[in-house]
Write a protein that holds these residues in place. Structure first.
Motif, short mmCIF file in Angstrom:
data_model
loop_
_atom_site.label_atom_id
_atom_site.label_comp_id
_atom_site.label_asym_id
_atom_site.label_seq_id
_atom_site.Cartn_x
_atom_site.Cartn_y
_atom_site.Cartn_z
N ASP A 1 0.84 -1.21 0.00
CA ASP A 1 0.00 0.00 0.00
C ASP A 1 0.87 1.26 0.00
O ASP A 1 1.87 1.33 0.72
N GLY A 2 0.47 2.23 -0.80
CA GLY A 2 1.15 3.52 -0.79
C GLY A 2 2.34 3.62 -1.74
O GLY A 2 2.98 4.67 -1.82
N LEU A 3 2.65 2.54 -2.46
CA LEU A 3 3.82 2.58 -3.35
C LEU A 3 3.45 3.06 -4.75
O LEU A 3 2.31 2.95 -5.18
N LYS A 4 4.47 3.56 -5.44
CA LYS A 4 4.30 3.90 -6.86
C LYS A 4 5.04 2.83 -7.67
O LYS A 4 6.25 2.66 -7.54
N VAL A 5 4.27 2.08 -8.45
CA VAL A 5 4.82 0.96 -9.22
C VAL A 5 4.85 1.35 -10.70
O VAL A 5 3.82 1.69 -11.29
N VAL A 6 6.06 1.32 -11.27
CA VAL A 6 6.25 1.70 -12.67
C VAL A 6 6.55 0.44 -13.48
O VAL A 6 7.52 -0.27 -13.18
N LEU B 1 -0.05 3.48 -10.20
CA LEU B 1 0.58 2.73 -11.28
C LEU B 1 0.97 3.64 -12.44
O LEU B 1 0.21 4.55 -12.80
N VAL B 2 2.15 3.40 -13.00
CA VAL B 2 2.58 4.13 -14.20
C VAL B 2 3.00 3.07 -15.22
O VAL B 2 3.79 2.16 -14.90
N PHE B 3 2.46 3.17 -16.43
CA PHE B 3 2.77 2.21 -17.49
C PHE B 3 3.61 2.89 -18.56
O PHE B 3 3.16 3.86 -19.18
N SER C 1 -5.27 5.25 -9.27
CA SER C 1 -4.75 6.28 -10.16
C SER C 1 -3.64 5.66 -11.01
O SER C 1 -2.77 4.94 -10.51
N PHE C 2 -3.70 5.88 -12.33
CA PHE C 2 -2.63 5.38 -13.19
C PHE C 2 -2.43 6.32 -14.36
O PHE C 2 -3.31 7.09 -14.72
N ARG C 3 -1.23 6.27 -14.93
CA ARG C 3 -1.02 7.02 -16.16
C ARG C 3 -0.12 6.24 -17.10
O ARG C 3 0.59 5.32 -16.69
N LEU D 1 10.41 -0.48 -9.96
CA LEU D 1 10.54 -0.41 -11.42
C LEU D 1 10.48 -1.84 -11.92
O LEU D 1 11.39 -2.64 -11.66
N TYR D 2 9.37 -2.19 -12.58
CA TYR D 2 9.17 -3.56 -13.05
C TYR D 2 9.42 -3.58 -14.55
O TYR D 2 8.66 -3.03 -15.33
N VAL D 3 10.54 -4.20 -14.94
CA VAL D 3 11.00 -4.16 -16.33
C VAL D 3 10.67 -5.48 -17.01
O VAL D 3 10.86 -6.55 -16.43
#
Length: 313
Positions: free
Chosen positions: A159-164, A189-191, A213-215, A230-232
């Protein structure tokens, strides 16, 4: 210690949609105890006398060996059926028969197949638990579980993380499954992908309906400084019919020391592996590079799942 396995005994594991937060927490708790056991003793005899069939219609090093290691460390045995020659002519015909044959010898079957929905088809005919190890561009639930477990272990929370998520978001089943699991948490989330490899609309719709929320963007440099995770992913050559298109996007994003210099001090880089060039080898020495720890976690998660579906956890 057989008991109800929190509802998993005898069940198939086909989709991340089967997991709510209590079920995730249960599996993670079991995975924790598996890790302690492996670190202290190496193996246990929890699944002594049990046999697992690894049925792989697509090549796989990591997932098949991870399941095999998980079963062996629990004291069980493994039948490995790798790279089964698969003819599209026999779509839907041979799989049920193969599954029915293998269940004569095995207590559970791990299946990887190039067709979306193959695991669900197998489950309709099987009398033993089927575990989906990836079906085409569909789902890869055990990978998503180990990914989520890794985030929790490395950063202490989800919870509370920003996952890219970066790379092939269109065909990457690991991204699809992990994104679905993350909709149960309060994350941002950022894609990040080239336009032609954007996240499928249906997955974006699920994120939206979960109220997250995502972008979407095609620029990793602008976002790297904000990422907790950072998920690559690699651009998957095998999913392209036009190789010129593949060549145009294959090295669109490369995580190297220069990019990592712009990242937070406390963050992690993940990758489902194999990598082809999207993470420089020099990054491996960075303490934030979590991808090999992620692989190790995969064995603990798969031990937990095998023990659960066979009624021992």
């Amino acid at each position: 210690m057989p008991h109800s396995s929190n509802g998993w005994f005898g069940q198939h594991v086909l989709s991340v949609k089967q997991f709510n937060r209590p079920k995730l927490e249960h599996i993670f708790e079991v995975a924790h105890s598996m890790r302690s056991m492996v670190e202290r003793f190496g193996t246990a005899d929890m699944l002594h006398g049990h046999v697992l069939a690894n049925l792989f219609y697509e090549p796989s090093t990591r997932t098949s060996s991870s399941f095999a290691a998980a079963m062996v460390r629990l004291g069980g045995r493994v039948l490995s059926i790798n790279e089964v020659v698969y003819s599209s002519v026999s779509k839907g015909e041979s799989l049920p028969d193969t599954v029915r044959t293998l269940e004569c010898y095995a207590d559970a079957i791990v299946l990887r197949h190039p067709e979306v929905g193959a695991a669900a088809t197998a489950a309709r005919y099987a009398h033993v638990p089927i575990i989906n190890a990836g079906d085409g561009v569909g789902e890869h639930p055990t990978q998503a579980l180990l990914d989520l477990f890794t985030i929790q272990e490395e950063l202490g929370r989800v919870d509370g993380l920003k996952v890219v998520m970066v790379g092939d978001l269109k065909y990457g089943r690991t991204v699809h499954s992990l994104t679905r699991l993350l909709t149960q948490y309060q994350v941002e989330l950022v894609f990040v992908s080239p336009d032609m490899l954007r996240l499928p609309g249906e997955i974006a719709a699920e994120v939206h309906s979960a109220g997250l929320s995502f972008r979407e963007t095609d620029d990793i440099h602008n976002i790297i400084g904000e990422a907790d995770v950072l998920y690559v992913t690699r651009v998957q050559k095998e999913r392209f019919t036009d190789l010129a298109l593949y060549d145009s996007v294959k090295e669109h994003y490369v995580v190297d020391d220069a990019l990592m210099a712009r990242a937070r001090e406390r963050m992690i880089v993940m990758h489902p592996l194999p990598r082809v060039g999207e993470i420089a080898y020099t990054v491996d020495d960075d303490p934030r590079a979590a991808y090999f720890r992620q692989m190790r976690n995969g064995m603990y998660i798969r031990m937990a799942l095998l023990a659960a579906v066979l009624g021992k956890a």
